[in-house]
Scaffold this motif. Sequence first.
Motif, PDB file in Angstrom:
ATOM      1  N   THR A   1       0.899  -1.215  -0.043  1.00  0.00           N
ATOM      2  CA  THR A   1       0.024   0.132  -0.153  1.00  0.00           C
ATOM      3  C   THR A   1       0.836   1.236  -0.101  1.00  0.00           C
ATOM      4  O   THR A   1       2.149   1.216   0.203  1.00  0.00           O
ATOM      5  CB  THR A   1      -1.073   0.146   1.071  1.00  0.00           C
ATOM      6  OG1 THR A   1      -0.256   0.335   2.381  1.00  0.00           O
ATOM      7  CG2 THR A   1      -1.786  -1.341   1.437  1.00  0.00           C
ATOM      8  N   ALA A   2       0.228   2.207  -0.285  1.00  0.00           N
ATOM      9  CA  ALA A   2       1.072   3.605  -0.073  1.00  0.00           C
ATOM     10  C   ALA A   2       1.594   4.073   1.295  1.00  0.00           C
ATOM     11  O   ALA A   2       2.708   4.401   1.228  1.00  0.00           O
ATOM     12  CB  ALA A   2       0.088   4.851  -0.703  1.00  0.00           C
ATOM     13  N   ARG A   3       0.927   3.655   2.096  1.00  0.00           N
ATOM     14  CA  ARG A   3       1.374   3.656   3.516  1.00  0.00           C
ATOM     15  C   ARG A   3       2.365   2.666   3.985  1.00  0.00           C
ATOM     16  O   ARG A   3       3.228   3.201   4.795  1.00  0.00           O
ATOM     17  CB  ARG A   3       0.009   3.720   4.422  1.00  0.00           C
ATOM     18  CG  ARG A   3       0.526   4.108   5.836  1.00  0.00           C
ATOM     19  CD  ARG A   3      -0.828   4.293   6.741  1.00  0.00           C
ATOM     20  NE  ARG A   3      -0.329   4.433   8.139  1.00  0.00           N
ATOM     21  CZ  ARG A   3      -1.393   4.520   8.967  1.00  0.00           C
ATOM     22  NH1 ARG A   3      -2.499   4.799   8.771  1.00  0.00           N
ATOM     23  NH2 ARG A   3      -0.985   5.018  10.199  1.00  0.00           N
ATOM     24  N   GLY A   4       2.245   1.506   3.754  1.00  0.00           N
ATOM     25  CA  GLY A   4       3.242   0.467   4.090  1.00  0.00           C
ATOM     26  C   GLY A   4       2.982   0.255   5.427  1.00  0.00           C
ATOM     27  O   GLY A   4       2.104   0.163   6.041  1.00  0.00           O
TER      28      GLY A   4
ATOM     29  N   SER B   1       3.005   8.421  11.449  1.00  0.00           N
ATOM     30  CA  SER B   1       3.915   8.544  10.240  1.00  0.00           C
ATOM     31  C   SER B   1       3.084   9.321   9.177  1.00  0.00           C
ATOM     32  O   SER B   1       3.709   9.943   7.994  1.00  0.00           O
ATOM     33  CB  SER B   1       4.208   7.267   9.605  1.00  0.00           C
ATOM     34  OG  SER B   1       2.727   6.559   9.386  1.00  0.00           O
ATOM     35  N   THR B   2       1.666   9.769   9.281  1.00  0.00           N
ATOM     36  CA  THR B   2       0.905  10.378   8.378  1.00  0.00           C
ATOM     37  C   THR B   2       0.967  11.913   8.374  1.00  0.00           C
ATOM     38  O   THR B   2       0.317  13.056   7.957  1.00  0.00           O
ATOM     39  CB  THR B   2      -0.251   9.841   8.165  1.00  0.00           C
ATOM     40  OG1 THR B   2      -1.138  10.099   9.269  1.00  0.00           O
ATOM     41  CG2 THR B   2      -0.498   8.419   7.664  1.00  0.00           C
ATOM     42  N   GLY B   3       1.562  12.159   9.648  1.00  0.00           N
ATOM     43  CA  GLY B   3       1.768  13.638   9.842  1.00  0.00           C
ATOM     44  C   GLY B   3       0.793  14.072  11.146  1.00  0.00           C
ATOM     45  O   GLY B   3      -0.067  13.257  11.442  1.00  0.00           O
ATOM     46  N   VAL B   4       0.767  15.520  11.295  1.00  0.00           N
ATOM     47  CA  VAL B   4      -0.183  15.938  12.390  1.00  0.00           C
ATOM     48  C   VAL B   4      -0.992  17.047  11.398  1.00  0.00           C
ATOM     49  O   VAL B   4      -0.511  17.893  10.892  1.00  0.00           O
ATOM     50  CB  VAL B   4       0.596  16.521  13.590  1.00  0.00           C
ATOM     51  CG1 VAL B   4      -0.297  17.271  14.601  1.00  0.00           C
ATOM     52  CG2 VAL B   4       1.513  15.772  14.265  1.00  0.00           C
TER      53      VAL B   4
ATOM     54  N   SER C   1      -4.521  25.023  10.336  1.00  0.00           N
ATOM     55  CA  SER C   1      -4.468  25.176   8.918  1.00  0.00           C
ATOM     56  C   SER C   1      -4.704  24.236   8.087  1.00  0.00           C
ATOM     57  O   SER C   1      -4.588  24.278   6.568  1.00  0.00           O
ATOM     58  CB  SER C   1      -3.166  25.930   8.221  1.00  0.00           C
ATOM     59  OG  SER C   1      -1.903  25.156   8.637  1.00  0.00           O
ATOM     60  N   SER C   2      -5.098  22.966   8.632  1.00  0.00           N
ATOM     61  CA  SER C   2      -5.185  21.758   7.935  1.00  0.00           C
ATOM     62  C   SER C   2      -4.140  21.211   6.977  1.00  0.00           C
ATOM     63  O   SER C   2      -4.338  20.446   6.167  1.00  0.00           O
ATOM     64  CB  SER C   2      -6.389  21.792   7.119  1.00  0.00           C
ATOM     65  OG  SER C   2      -7.745  22.190   7.869  1.00  0.00           O
ATOM     66  N   LYS C   3      -2.837  21.520   7.133  1.00  0.00           N
ATOM     67  CA  LYS C   3      -1.664  20.971   6.583  1.00  0.00           C
ATOM     68  C   LYS C   3      -1.043  19.971   7.428  1.00  0.00           C
ATOM     69  O   LYS C   3      -0.963  20.233   8.684  1.00  0.00           O
ATOM     70  CB  LYS C   3      -0.697  22.134   6.322  1.00  0.00           C
ATOM     71  CG  LYS C   3      -1.241  23.138   5.255  1.00  0.00           C
ATOM     72  CD  LYS C   3      -0.320  24.198   5.004  1.00  0.00           C
ATOM     73  CE  LYS C   3      -0.691  25.361   4.241  1.00  0.00           C
ATOM     74  NZ  LYS C   3       0.158  26.308   4.023  1.00  0.00           N
TER      75      LYS C   3
END
Length: 160
Positions: free
Chosen positions: A140-143, A149-152, A156-158
């Motif tokens: 998968t893309a996430r592995g 690992s996908t960030g916080v 500002s929704s970034k």
Amino acid sequence: MKGVESIEIEVVRLPHGHDLQLPDYATASAAGADLLAAIDKDIELGPLERKIVPTGISIALPVGFEAQVRPRSGLAAKHGVTVANAPGTIDADYRGEVGVILINLGKEPFRIERGMRIAQMVVARHARAVWREVPALDETARGAGGFGSTGVVTGSSKRA
């Protein structure tokens, strides 16, 4: 209520909970039914202390269902009191008293009184897994990325 599945749950009111209300929903759209403290005398829960608080009920769930004992958000936000094993699981074959493992993560002692709403119980369907061993999993893309690992997500929704 329209659109919400209902299921009948058998409940036995135990002697020390004879005068307390059965689990009930605070609002028409609430997912969790409130559980009450079935105690004879107040309990003081000191900071970082945990105790099993009886609810005065036993239940019989149909096979394929579980009951999840979850914290009440108000107790957690205002006092730091939460369910230590959240969510606690009640299996369909358990017939003992529903107990709530409360822990005080706050800085001040917290007093539990008879009839106080101490947790909520959500009844949910579940599936029983059949485990099948394989030599490798699909990619998968996430592995294997996990634990942040996908960030916080920031204001500002970034992703950070």
